[in-house]
Motif scaffolding. Sequence first.
Motif, PDB file in Angstrom:
ATOM      1  N   ASP A   1      40.181  56.935  21.486  1.00 56.20           N
ATOM      2  CA  ASP A   1      40.733  56.257  20.311  1.00 56.20           C
ATOM      3  C   ASP A   1      39.933  56.570  19.053  1.00 56.20           C
ATOM      4  OD1 ASP A   1      42.571  55.134  21.990  1.00 56.20           O
ATOM      5  OD2 ASP A   1      41.597  53.175  22.097  1.00 56.20           O
ATOM      6  N   PHE A   2      38.715  57.060  19.241  1.00 53.48           N
ATOM      7  CA  PHE A   2      37.835  57.327  18.102  1.00 53.48           C
ATOM      8  C   PHE A   2      37.583  58.825  17.925  1.00 53.48           C
ATOM      9  CE2 PHE A   2      36.892  53.171  19.892  1.00 53.48           C
ATOM     10  CZ  PHE A   2      37.133  52.370  18.794  1.00 53.48           C
ATOM     11  N   ARG A   3      38.451  59.607  18.525  1.00 52.79           N
ATOM     12  CA  ARG A   3      38.333  61.058  18.413  1.00 52.79           C
ATOM     13  C   ARG A   3      39.122  61.550  17.204  1.00 52.79           C
ATOM     14  NH1 ARG A   3      36.570  64.190  22.357  1.00 52.79           N
ATOM     15  NH2 ARG A   3      37.023  62.596  23.935  1.00 52.79           N
ATOM     16  N   GLU A   4      38.432  62.196  16.281  1.00 49.27           N
ATOM     17  CA  GLU A   4      39.096  62.763  15.111  1.00 49.27           C
ATOM     18  C   GLU A   4      39.704  64.104  15.501  1.00 49.27           C
ATOM     19  OE1 GLU A   4      39.616  61.462  12.327  1.00 49.27           O
ATOM     20  OE2 GLU A   4      38.045  60.018  11.808  1.00 49.27           O
TER      21      GLU A   4
ATOM     22  N   GLU B   1      30.276  49.116  24.958  1.00 45.40           N
ATOM     23  CA  GLU B   1      31.050  49.355  26.177  1.00 45.40           C
ATOM     24  C   GLU B   1      32.503  49.674  25.833  1.00 45.40           C
ATOM     25  OE1 GLU B   1      32.213  50.042  29.889  1.00 45.40           O
ATOM     26  OE2 GLU B   1      30.133  49.807  29.196  1.00 45.40           O
ATOM     27  N   TYR B   2      33.059  48.951  24.852  1.00 42.93           N
ATOM     28  CA  TYR B   2      34.434  49.222  24.424  1.00 42.93           C
ATOM     29  C   TYR B   2      34.528  50.633  23.836  1.00 42.93           C
ATOM     30  CZ  TYR B   2      38.956  48.759  22.143  1.00 42.93           C
ATOM     31  OH  TYR B   2      40.265  48.959  21.758  1.00 42.93           O
ATOM     32  N   PHE B   3      33.535  51.005  23.040  1.00 47.51           N
ATOM     33  CA  PHE B   3      33.516  52.336  22.424  1.00 47.51           C
ATOM     34  C   PHE B   3      33.536  53.418  23.500  1.00 47.51           C
ATOM     35  CE2 PHE B   3      31.098  55.953  20.610  1.00 47.51           C
ATOM     36  CZ  PHE B   3      31.908  56.239  19.522  1.00 47.51           C
TER      37      PHE B   3
ATOM     38  N   LYS C   1      31.641  50.387  14.367  1.00 45.68           N
ATOM     39  CA  LYS C   1      31.124  49.200  15.046  1.00 45.68           C
ATOM     40  C   LYS C   1      31.779  47.918  14.536  1.00 45.68           C
ATOM     41  CE  LYS C   1      26.748  46.896  16.166  1.00 45.68           C
ATOM     42  NZ  LYS C   1      25.268  46.946  16.004  1.00 45.68           N
ATOM     43  N   ALA C   2      31.856  47.772  13.218  1.00 43.06           N
ATOM     44  CA  ALA C   2      32.448  46.557  12.640  1.00 43.06           C
ATOM     45  C   ALA C   2      33.925  46.447  13.005  1.00 43.06           C
ATOM     46  CB  ALA C   2      32.272  46.560  11.128  1.00 43.06           C
TER      47      ALA C   2
ATOM     48  N   VAL D   1      30.982  37.920  20.926  1.00 47.17           N
ATOM     49  CA  VAL D   1      31.046  39.366  21.141  1.00 47.17           C
ATOM     50  C   VAL D   1      29.661  39.940  20.886  1.00 47.17           C
ATOM     51  CG1 VAL D   1      32.036  41.544  20.361  1.00 47.17           C
ATOM     52  CG2 VAL D   1      33.478  39.501  20.498  1.00 47.17           C
ATOM     53  N   SER D   2      29.074  40.532  21.910  1.00 47.47           N
ATOM     54  CA  SER D   2      27.721  41.077  21.800  1.00 47.47           C
ATOM     55  C   SER D   2      27.764  42.561  21.445  1.00 47.47           C
ATOM     56  CB  SER D   2      26.974  40.896  23.124  1.00 47.47           C
ATOM     57  OG  SER D   2      27.582  41.680  24.143  1.00 47.47           O
ATOM     58  N   ASP D   3      26.610  43.092  21.054  1.00 46.24           N
ATOM     59  CA  ASP D   3      26.519  44.521  20.750  1.00 46.24           C
ATOM     60  C   ASP D   3      26.829  45.361  21.982  1.00 46.24           C
ATOM     61  OD1 ASP D   3      25.906  44.014  18.143  1.00 46.24           O
ATOM     62  OD2 ASP D   3      23.755  44.378  18.338  1.00 46.24           O
ATOM     63  N   SER D   4      26.435  44.867  23.153  1.00 48.66           N
ATOM     64  CA  SER D   4      26.719  45.614  24.381  1.00 48.66           C
ATOM     65  C   SER D   4      28.218  45.640  24.661  1.00 48.66           C
ATOM     66  CB  SER D   4      25.967  45.007  25.569  1.00 48.66           C
ATOM     67  OG  SER D   4      26.371  43.669  25.791  1.00 48.66           O
ATOM     68  N   ASP D   5      28.929  44.553  24.317  1.00 44.37           N
ATOM     69  CA  ASP D   5      30.389  44.525  24.470  1.00 44.37           C
ATOM     70  C   ASP D   5      31.029  45.598  23.585  1.00 44.37           C
ATOM     71  OD1 ASP D   5      30.301  42.345  26.207  1.00 44.37           O
ATOM     72  OD2 ASP D   5      30.453  40.893  24.567  1.00 44.37           O
ATOM     73  N   ILE D   6      30.508  45.709  22.374  1.00 45.34           N
ATOM     74  CA  ILE D   6      31.059  46.673  21.416  1.00 45.34           C
ATOM     75  C   ILE D   6      30.831  48.101  21.900  1.00 45.34           C
ATOM     76  CG2 ILE D   6      30.897  47.537  19.054  1.00 45.34           C
ATOM     77  CD1 ILE D   6      30.006  44.703  18.244  1.00 45.34           C
TER      78      ILE D   6
END
Length: 316
Positions: free
Chosen positions: A166-169, A158-160, A283-284, A151-156
């Motif tokens: 999903d990450f909206r408070e 792109e998912y974000f 990220k983690a 799993v690369s940083d670019s994969d992470i």
Amino acid sequence: MRRVILMLLALSLLATPAFAEVISKIAAVVNDDIITTYQLEQEVAKMLARRARGEKIPAEQISTLRRTLLEKMIEETLLQQQIKALGLKVTDAEIDEAIHDVQRQNKLTEDQLKKALAAQGLTMKAYREKLRDQILRLKLVGRQVQSKVDVSDSDIREYFRAHIDDFREPPYVRLSNILIPIPEVADAARVEAARQLAGKVVERLRSGESYAAVLDELKAQGQGTGSDMGRFQEKELSREIARKLEGLNPGDYSDPLEKPNGFIIFRVDERVPGSIRNFDLVKAEIRQKLIDEAREREFKKWSEAMKKDAYIDIRI
């Protein structure tokens, strides 16, 4: 060669009447191991006990369940064969650490854990064996597929971007209140008196009097109560409360809301608008999710390949 030998053995046994009853009790042959109909029916009975609850389950559903469980038992047998072939082991210390992790995560003492297990019909000994199997499985997965998971940083990132919602408070509001109570049995005059008092309390608060001072006075006179209500997402508020809070900023007070138990005055203590969680903070979390998904995909591929290479003879 082994497959041929097993097939010849099966044919020779079928030709011998003395072994007919034994053969009828074999549900499946998996390489050099067998799964008996007794073992299968035990698993079926366990599953039905969890699901039935006194209801009669149609025969076709039981047949489907039996087939599904047999497939799982075949897969588990293959996994156990691989574990044995690779010489994978689990020490008591590893099991102890896993139990301690469970206790820490769930904030349980040893006695509380034992009680929780007993409620599920498990002894500590049986639970340790379950953990042993789970750890062995994890070791096998790591051995067979971990090197194929990347799993690369670019994969992470792109998912974000693709799952930004999903990450909206969500926005939230923190509230306190004051309740001017109405007795359970109250005539119109008593209700009107409570209404008038609530109106005067709002006027005092909006004029700048301290919330704490006004509340203490009401409590001392037995005329009201109040508390910090905590934090609420806007969607958690009822329509009538949301309407009372419209346009209010932190420190503002609502008009009294009439309820069966009294008149409620709300104070807006804090308003936090909706926002996107910081990428660095999630990220983690995303990396672990992608690793888990990739590991599951690779394990499924490996498992299917393992089945193709194995000798599997289903006899029911």
